[in-house]
Design a protein around this motif. Sequence first.
Motif, mmCIF file in Angstrom:
data_model
loop_
_atom_site.group_PDB
_atom_site.id
_atom_site.type_symbol
_atom_site.label_atom_id
_atom_site.label_comp_id
_atom_site.label_asym_id
_atom_site.label_seq_id
_atom_site.Cartn_x
_atom_site.Cartn_y
_atom_site.Cartn_z
ATOM 1 N N ARG A 130 -16.582 -16.364 35.573
ATOM 2 C CA ARG A 130 -16.213 -17.630 34.934
ATOM 3 C C ARG A 130 -14.719 -17.648 34.680
ATOM 4 O O ARG A 130 -14.152 -16.716 34.116
ATOM 5 C CB ARG A 130 -16.974 -17.754 33.618
ATOM 6 C CG ARG A 130 -16.666 -19.033 32.887
ATOM 7 C CD ARG A 130 -17.575 -19.203 31.681
ATOM 8 N NE ARG A 130 -17.141 -20.366 30.953
ATOM 9 C CZ ARG A 130 -16.703 -20.338 29.705
ATOM 10 N NH1 ARG A 130 -16.686 -19.205 29.044
ATOM 11 N NH2 ARG A 130 -16.320 -21.428 29.108
ATOM 12 N N PRO A 181 -10.745 -22.709 31.209
ATOM 13 C CA PRO A 181 -9.801 -23.811 31.469
ATOM 14 C C PRO A 181 -8.368 -23.385 31.179
ATOM 15 O O PRO A 181 -8.122 -22.406 30.473
ATOM 16 C CB PRO A 181 -10.248 -24.901 30.493
ATOM 17 C CG PRO A 181 -11.616 -24.532 30.075
ATOM 18 C CD PRO A 181 -11.718 -23.047 30.182
ATOM 19 N N CYS A 182 -7.449 -24.163 31.663
ATOM 20 C CA CYS A 182 -6.031 -23.897 31.435
ATOM 21 C C CYS A 182 -5.731 -23.944 29.931
ATOM 22 O O CYS A 182 -6.087 -24.915 29.268
ATOM 23 C CB CYS A 182 -5.195 -24.943 32.167
ATOM 24 S SG CYS A 182 -3.421 -24.756 31.879
ATOM 25 N N GLY A 208 -7.092 -28.366 31.636
ATOM 26 C CA GLY A 208 -7.612 -28.669 32.960
ATOM 27 C C GLY A 208 -8.340 -27.487 33.579
ATOM 28 O O GLY A 208 -8.320 -26.373 33.054
ATOM 29 N N SER A 209 -8.968 -27.738 34.706
ATOM 30 C CA SER A 209 -9.683 -26.668 35.396
ATOM 31 C C SER A 209 -8.687 -25.703 36.045
ATOM 32 O O SER A 209 -7.527 -26.039 36.277
ATOM 33 C CB SER A 209 -10.610 -27.253 36.457
ATOM 34 O OG SER A 209 -9.857 -27.942 37.426
ATOM 35 N N ALA A 210 -9.153 -24.502 36.313
ATOM 36 C CA ALA A 210 -8.323 -23.478 36.946
ATOM 37 C C ALA A 210 -9.113 -22.849 38.081
ATOM 38 O O ALA A 210 -10.343 -22.910 38.097
ATOM 39 C CB ALA A 210 -7.922 -22.427 35.923
ATOM 40 N N SER A 211 -8.398 -22.263 39.021
ATOM 41 C CA SER A 211 -9.068 -21.610 40.140
ATOM 42 C C SER A 211 -8.252 -20.423 40.617
ATOM 43 O O SER A 211 -7.073 -20.275 40.294
ATOM 44 C CB SER A 211 -9.271 -22.595 41.293
ATOM 45 O OG SER A 211 -8.024 -23.025 41.780
ATOM 46 N N CYS A 220 -3.723 -23.272 36.911
ATOM 47 C CA CYS A 220 -4.255 -24.607 36.664
ATOM 48 C C CYS A 220 -4.262 -25.377 37.980
ATOM 49 O O CYS A 220 -3.301 -25.337 38.739
ATOM 50 C CB CYS A 220 -3.371 -25.316 35.642
ATOM 51 S SG CYS A 220 -3.873 -27.008 35.279
ATOM 52 N N ASP A 221 -5.366 -26.052 38.270
ATOM 53 C CA ASP A 221 -5.404 -26.817 39.516
ATOM 54 C C ASP A 221 -5.699 -28.292 39.284
ATOM 55 O O ASP A 221 -6.152 -28.989 40.183
ATOM 56 C CB ASP A 221 -6.385 -26.206 40.517
ATOM 57 C CG ASP A 221 -7.822 -26.177 40.039
ATOM 58 O OD1 ASP A 221 -8.656 -25.627 40.760
ATOM 59 O OD2 ASP A 221 -8.130 -26.706 38.957
ATOM 60 N N ASP A 222 -5.413 -28.770 38.086
ATOM 61 C CA ASP A 222 -5.593 -30.180 37.780
ATOM 62 C C ASP A 222 -4.480 -30.973 38.476
ATOM 63 O O ASP A 222 -3.311 -30.806 38.142
ATOM 64 C CB ASP A 222 -5.547 -30.389 36.270
ATOM 65 C CG ASP A 222 -5.898 -31.805 35.856
ATOM 66 O OD1 ASP A 222 -5.747 -32.726 36.684
ATOM 67 O OD2 ASP A 222 -6.313 -31.989 34.706
ATOM 68 N N ASN A 224 -8.129 -15.202 31.704
ATOM 69 C CA ASN A 224 -9.048 -15.467 30.595
ATOM 70 C C ASN A 224 -8.605 -14.842 29.278
ATOM 71 O O ASN A 224 -9.066 -15.256 28.217
ATOM 72 C CB ASN A 224 -10.461 -14.994 30.950
ATOM 73 C CG ASN A 224 -11.120 -15.885 31.977
ATOM 74 O OD1 ASN A 224 -10.680 -16.993 32.241
ATOM 75 N ND2 ASN A 224 -12.183 -15.392 32.574
#
Length: 82
Positions: free
Chosen positions: A4, A7-8, A13-16, A37-39, A65
């Motif tokens: 998991r 988030p940023c 935002g979402s992260a990857s 962050c990949d938003d 994380n």
Amino acid sequence: MTERILPCPFCGGSASVEEFPSSATTNTKTAVFSVGCDDPEEASCMGYQSLTTFARRSDAIAAWNKRAPVAELILGAREAPK
């Protein structure tokens, strides 16, 4: 098993995970991993591009994380909201 990714901590935002293959330009013989962050709406977010890379995907995720939430960073010694 996919770990998991939180988030940023800067914008929420979402992260990857991004994998950088081995190459002469990155001076690596094996792939390295980074999380950011990949938003697409947050290209100016401080978490948008991570310059820290790790040899293992799991280490990159663990480092991402562990980052403190923004409120704790901004408030420092002051008490963060509960």
